[in-house]
Design a protein around this motif. Structure first.
Motif, PDB file in Angstrom:
ATOM      1  N   CYS A 124       4.413  13.476  -3.845  1.00 37.30           N
ATOM      2  CA  CYS A 124       4.565  12.279  -4.678  1.00 37.30           C
ATOM      3  C   CYS A 124       4.463  12.602  -6.173  1.00 37.30           C
ATOM      4  N   ARG A 138      13.345  17.369   6.517  1.00 30.12           N
ATOM      5  CA  ARG A 138      13.763  18.519   5.723  1.00 30.12           C
ATOM      6  C   ARG A 138      14.698  19.374   6.565  1.00 30.12           C
ATOM      7  N   GLY A 162       9.064   3.239  -4.846  1.00 22.94           N
ATOM      8  CA  GLY A 162       8.134   4.323  -4.493  1.00 22.94           C
ATOM      9  C   GLY A 162       6.705   4.010  -4.888  1.00 22.94           C
ATOM     10  N   GLY A 163       6.528   3.268  -5.970  1.00 22.15           N
ATOM     11  CA  GLY A 163       5.177   3.117  -6.493  1.00 22.15           C
ATOM     12  C   GLY A 163       4.577   1.737  -6.339  1.00 22.15           C
ATOM     13  N   GLY A 207       4.170  10.260  -8.371  1.00 20.50           N
ATOM     14  CA  GLY A 207       3.277   9.263  -8.989  1.00 20.50           C
ATOM     15  C   GLY A 207       1.829   9.428  -8.579  1.00 20.50           C
ATOM     16  N   PRO A 220      -1.760  11.695   2.035  1.00 13.98           N
ATOM     17  CA  PRO A 220      -0.901  10.503   1.983  1.00 13.98           C
ATOM     18  C   PRO A 220       0.260  10.656   1.001  1.00 13.98           C
ATOM     19  N   PHE A 221       0.072  11.541   0.002  1.00  8.70           N
ATOM     20  CA  PHE A 221       1.121  11.726  -1.011  1.00  8.70           C
ATOM     21  C   PHE A 221       2.034  12.891  -0.633  1.00  8.70           C
ATOM     22  N   LYS A 275      15.922  18.069   1.261  1.00 13.89           N
ATOM     23  CA  LYS A 275      15.739  16.821   2.016  1.00 13.89           C
ATOM     24  C   LYS A 275      17.016  16.552   2.808  1.00 13.89           C
ATOM     25  N   ARG A 286       7.972  18.636  -3.132  1.00 13.29           N
ATOM     26  CA  ARG A 286       8.454  17.263  -3.198  1.00 13.29           C
ATOM     27  C   ARG A 286       7.337  16.251  -2.928  1.00 13.29           C
ATOM     28  N   THR A 336       3.518   0.975  -1.968  1.00 18.43           N
ATOM     29  CA  THR A 336       2.673   2.070  -1.468  1.00 18.43           C
ATOM     30  C   THR A 336       1.234   1.914  -1.964  1.00 18.43           C
ATOM     31  N   THR A 337       1.084   1.750  -3.270  1.00 17.70           N
ATOM     32  CA  THR A 337      -0.259   1.683  -3.859  1.00 17.70           C
ATOM     33  C   THR A 337      -0.955   0.390  -3.441  1.00 17.70           C
ATOM     34  N   TYR A 381      18.102  10.356   3.020  1.00 15.14           N
ATOM     35  CA  TYR A 381      17.784  10.064   1.615  1.00 15.14           C
ATOM     36  C   TYR A 381      18.950   9.445   0.860  1.00 15.14           C
ATOM     37  N   ARG A 411      11.980  16.094 -12.004  1.00 14.67           N
ATOM     38  CA  ARG A 411      10.524  15.943 -11.938  1.00 14.67           C
ATOM     39  C   ARG A 411       9.873  16.503 -13.199  1.00 14.67           C
ATOM     40  N   SER A 435      14.693  11.177  -8.816  1.00 11.50           N
ATOM     41  CA  SER A 435      13.720  12.183  -8.380  1.00 11.50           C
ATOM     42  C   SER A 435      13.519  12.099  -6.870  1.00 11.50           C
TER      43      SER A 435
HETATM   44  C1  HEM Z   1      -0.951   5.328  -2.874  1.00 15.83           C
HETATM   45  C2  HEM Z   1       0.237   5.314  -3.411  1.00 15.83           C
HETATM   46  C3  HEM Z   1       1.364   6.230  -3.042  1.00 15.83           C
HETATM   47  C4  HEM Z   1       1.626   6.877  -1.873  1.00 15.83           C
HETATM   48  C5  HEM Z   1       0.827   6.833  -0.571  1.00 15.83           C
HETATM   49  C6  HEM Z   1       2.829   7.639  -2.081  1.00 15.83           C
HETATM   50  C7  HEM Z   1       3.395   8.471  -1.129  1.00 15.83           C
HETATM   51  C8  HEM Z   1       4.488   9.291  -1.361  1.00 15.83           C
HETATM   52  C9  HEM Z   1       5.026  10.241  -0.415  1.00 15.83           C
HETATM   53  C10 HEM Z   1       4.493  10.493   0.988  1.00 15.83           C
HETATM   54  C11 HEM Z   1       6.086  10.842  -0.997  1.00 15.83           C
HETATM   55  C12 HEM Z   1       7.011  11.910  -0.386  1.00 15.83           C
HETATM   56  C13 HEM Z   1       8.295  11.238   0.081  1.00 15.83           C
HETATM   57  C14 HEM Z   1       9.326  12.186   0.622  1.00 15.83           C
HETATM   58  O1  HEM Z   1       9.055  13.358   0.879  1.00 15.83           O
HETATM   59  O2  HEM Z   1      10.439  11.734   0.791  1.00 15.83           O
HETATM   60  C15 HEM Z   1       6.239  10.270  -2.310  1.00 15.83           C
HETATM   61  C16 HEM Z   1       7.227  10.628  -3.203  1.00 15.83           C
HETATM   62  C17 HEM Z   1       7.414   9.991  -4.396  1.00 15.83           C
HETATM   63  N1  HEM Z   1       6.603   9.039  -4.979  1.00 15.83           N
HETATM   64 FE1  HEM Z   1       4.894   8.306  -4.204  1.00 15.83          FE
HETATM   65  N2  HEM Z   1       3.284   7.424  -3.348  1.00 15.83           N
HETATM   66  C18 HEM Z   1       2.408   6.573  -3.973  1.00 15.83           C
HETATM   67  C19 HEM Z   1       2.468   6.121  -5.274  1.00 15.83           C
HETATM   68  C20 HEM Z   1       3.506   6.377  -6.133  1.00 15.83           C
HETATM   69  C21 HEM Z   1       3.604   5.880  -7.485  1.00 15.83           C
HETATM   70  C22 HEM Z   1       2.569   5.012  -8.187  1.00 15.83           C
HETATM   71  C23 HEM Z   1       4.801   6.319  -7.977  1.00 15.83           C
HETATM   72  C24 HEM Z   1       5.403   6.108  -9.346  1.00 15.83           C
HETATM   73  C25 HEM Z   1       5.636   5.018  -9.913  1.00 15.83           C
HETATM   74  C26 HEM Z   1       5.431   7.118  -6.938  1.00 15.83           C
HETATM   75  C27 HEM Z   1       6.655   7.745  -7.069  1.00 15.83           C
HETATM   76  C28 HEM Z   1       7.151   8.675  -6.169  1.00 15.83           C
HETATM   77  C29 HEM Z   1       8.385   9.429  -6.385  1.00 15.83           C
HETATM   78  C30 HEM Z   1       9.311   9.322  -7.577  1.00 15.83           C
HETATM   79  C31 HEM Z   1       8.556  10.257  -5.264  1.00 15.83           C
HETATM   80  C32 HEM Z   1       9.687  11.251  -4.984  1.00 15.83           C
HETATM   81  C33 HEM Z   1       9.259  12.664  -5.323  1.00 15.83           C
HETATM   82  C34 HEM Z   1      10.261  13.721  -4.873  1.00 15.83           C
HETATM   83  O3  HEM Z   1      10.982  13.504  -3.916  1.00 15.83           O
HETATM   84  O4  HEM Z   1      10.317  14.804  -5.482  1.00 15.83           O
HETATM   85  N3  HEM Z   1       4.623   7.128  -5.845  1.00 15.83           N
HETATM   86  N4  HEM Z   1       5.243   9.337  -2.517  1.00 15.83           N
END
Ligand code: HEM
Length: 514
Positions: free
Chosen positions: A455, A388, A314-315, A457, A447-448, A109, A453, A318-319, A114, A136, A123
């Protein structure tokens, strides 16, 4: 006279030194700009000339407007790849998305972005693939499909509290502000699940929880923090009371930081206090386990704090945003609401407490899941590019040879609005997720994000989406309140996530009869 002569002689060298510094500085800036424009390895890529010459161009557009919206216009002018900083390319195509975010790539990243969140040891914030992978792997004890299934009863408890709060709000003769209400329930789930403590945000008057309000207010500062790290350091480095005085709208966030740090110190200094928490799957149990990380011991207090913050940011929004956006579009189409409620009644015939459908049942409901997928697609999700760094040896992105060290990015927004995959992308059509062609579409729902890397969650997010959507539409009849927005789309500004503009989606939540 003598005096004047002496001072002017003394002053002359200082002035001329300053003049030389300014002149050399200006020359350096001009030469650097000329190099970046004509000789830099990215000089053949199209884009605004100022963006190629200086990073201040991007800083200006990110801090003063909505950068994703600006990128949409730039791609119309310059084509599928645009140079948006001297060393950065932004891509538009779906192929580019899968070239950048996939399981094979181990690309780091970009620390410039970041590390501006103040979550370097989490994480989300670890920029290197290896460090992130180790964290992770540890956290998968909370976020794996099995762990989420085991935590189902905890999520259900929070969702039931949320429905009780909506019912109270209605009984008090008031509609509910759903931008905040959905954020309250997602925040309660995360804080209870991850920290074993919950501020019970859903019980705050009118869902205006001070922490969530402060998080909402502070997001506008995110682009400023990206580009001017000194401002972030100044604000974050202030003693809490001073910070609250200078930015009262972020007081809830500062109070939360103080509380979280106290809780963390207690558990780090005396791990036996973990026994006082209501369940054993908090991040503290997992990250303080001496055997948790392969290459280092248990997480430090700093890392624990940063991980907690990363999970909340993050969580939470978004949700909640996905459910809010889905509701905004559903309420424009009474036929869709009816179809969803009919399906819910079929799978969940009576509202007797304790007889709520299990997650495994919600997973089987075709229309509920189609509505959620379309809400994930049409909403902005995280619209900002996820940068990236191209590793040694370079890479090919969307057919373009990109040299090592280049920052590359795109986002799910561009995939989800690719007309060749999703015709009429601005129209909310859950039915596109049903029928023959739906299976083919699944791989373009991103979306995730995707890859190493993506999501963390994902499973928890899906569980919350299914449960909150199902409970909201099974237990309530919804009607748009007068103060709600009537536009075709909800306006938002890209601040990494979306910052929704007022008025907020406000809805009468009338308890359903049986
Ligand atoms: C609909 C709900 C969610 C969406 C759309 C979403 C979307 C994303 C996206 C696009 C990323 C990548 C970010 C990046 O590359 O920098 C990400 C990473 C992440 N999300 Fe989610 N997220 C959601 C829900 C959650 C939930 C519920 C949690 C936990 C409580 C969570 C925790 C994380 C974490 C810790 C990362 C970092 C992972 C990494 O960089 O290895 N997310 N999320």
């Amino acid at each position: 006279m003598d005096y004047l002569t002496i001072t002017s002689i003394r002053d002359r060298p200082a002035i001329s030194i300053l003049a030389s510094v300014v002149a050399y500085g200006a020359l350096y800036i001009v030469l650097r700009a000329v190099y970046r424009l004509f000789l830099h390895p990215l000089s053949a890529f199209p884009g605004p000339r100022l963006a190629a010459a200086t990073s201040l161009w991007k800083a200006y557009y990110q801090c003063t407007g909505s950068f994703t919206h600006h990128l949409i216009d730039l791609h119309k002018i310059y084509g599928p790849v645009v140079r948006i900083q001297p060393h950065e390319l932004h891509f538009q195509s779906t192929d580019a998305f899968f070239d950048i975010y996939n399981t094979k790539n181990r690309w780091d990243k970009d620390a410039a972005l970041y590390h501006s969140f103040g979550e370097d040891e989490s994480s989300f914030g670890y920029v290197s693939h290896l460090e992130a992978k180790e964290r992770r792997d540890v956290l998968s004890k909370i976020f794996s499909p099995k762990a989420v299934e085991e935590a189902e009863h905890l999520i259900l408890m929070k969702v039931n509290n949320f429905c009780a709060a909506l019912t109270r709000q209605n009984a008090a003769g008031k509609p509910s502000d759903l931008l905040f209400a959905f954020r309250c329930v997602t925040m309660d789930v995360i804080t209870y699940l991850c920290f074993g403590q919950s501020g019970n945000a859903v019980d705050e008057p009118d869902f205006h929880d001070p922490l969530i309000e402060a998080m909402h207010n502070s997001t506008a500062l995110v682009p400023v923090f990206f580009h001017f790290k000194i401002i972030r350091k100044l604000i974050m480095g202030m003693p809490p009371e001073m910070a609250k005085k200078s930015a009262p709208e972020t007081a809830g966030l500062i109070n939360m930081q103080v509380l979280l740090k106290k809780q963390i110190d207690r558990h780090v200094n005396d791990p036996e206090t973990l026994e006082t928490l209501p369940h054993k799957t908090t991040i503290y149990h997992i990250l303080l386990d001496p055997k948790s990380h392969k290459s280092r011991g248990p997480a430090s207090a700093k890392s624990l704090y940063e991980e907690s913050q990363a999970l909340m940011f993050g969580g939470g929004d978004t949700t909640a945003n996905v459910i809010m956006v889905g509701t905004f579009y559903l309420l424009k189409r009474p036929d869709l609401v009816q179809k969803l409620q009919d399906e819910l009644r079929e799978y969940w015939p009576d509202l007797v407490p304790g007889r709520e459908p299990k997650l495994s049942v919600l997973e089987e409901m075709p229309f509920l899941n189609a509505v959620i997928k379309e809400s994930l697609r049409i909403g902005p999700g995280i619209p900002s590019g996820l940068p990236r760094i191209i590793p040694a040896g370079g890479a090919v992105v969307d057919g373009n040879k990109v040299p090592a060290g280049t920052v590359v990015s795109t986002s799910s927004w561009f995939v989800h609005h690719d007309e060749s995959i999703f015709p009429e992308p601005d129209v909310f059509k859950p039915e596109r997720w049903q029928g023959e062609q739906a299976k083919e579409l699944e791989k373009y729902l991103v979306p995730f994000s995707k890859g190493a890397r993506m999501c963390l969650g994902f499973n928890l997010g899906w569980a919350e989406l299914r449960m909150v959507f199902a409970h909201t539409y099974r237990k309530f009849d919804l009607e748009l309140a007068d103060e709600s927005p009537r536009a075709d789309h909800l306006p938002w500004r890209d601040v990494f996530g979306p910052n929704y503009q007022k008025p907020n989606l406000t809805v009468w939540m009338r308890p359903a009869k049986g």
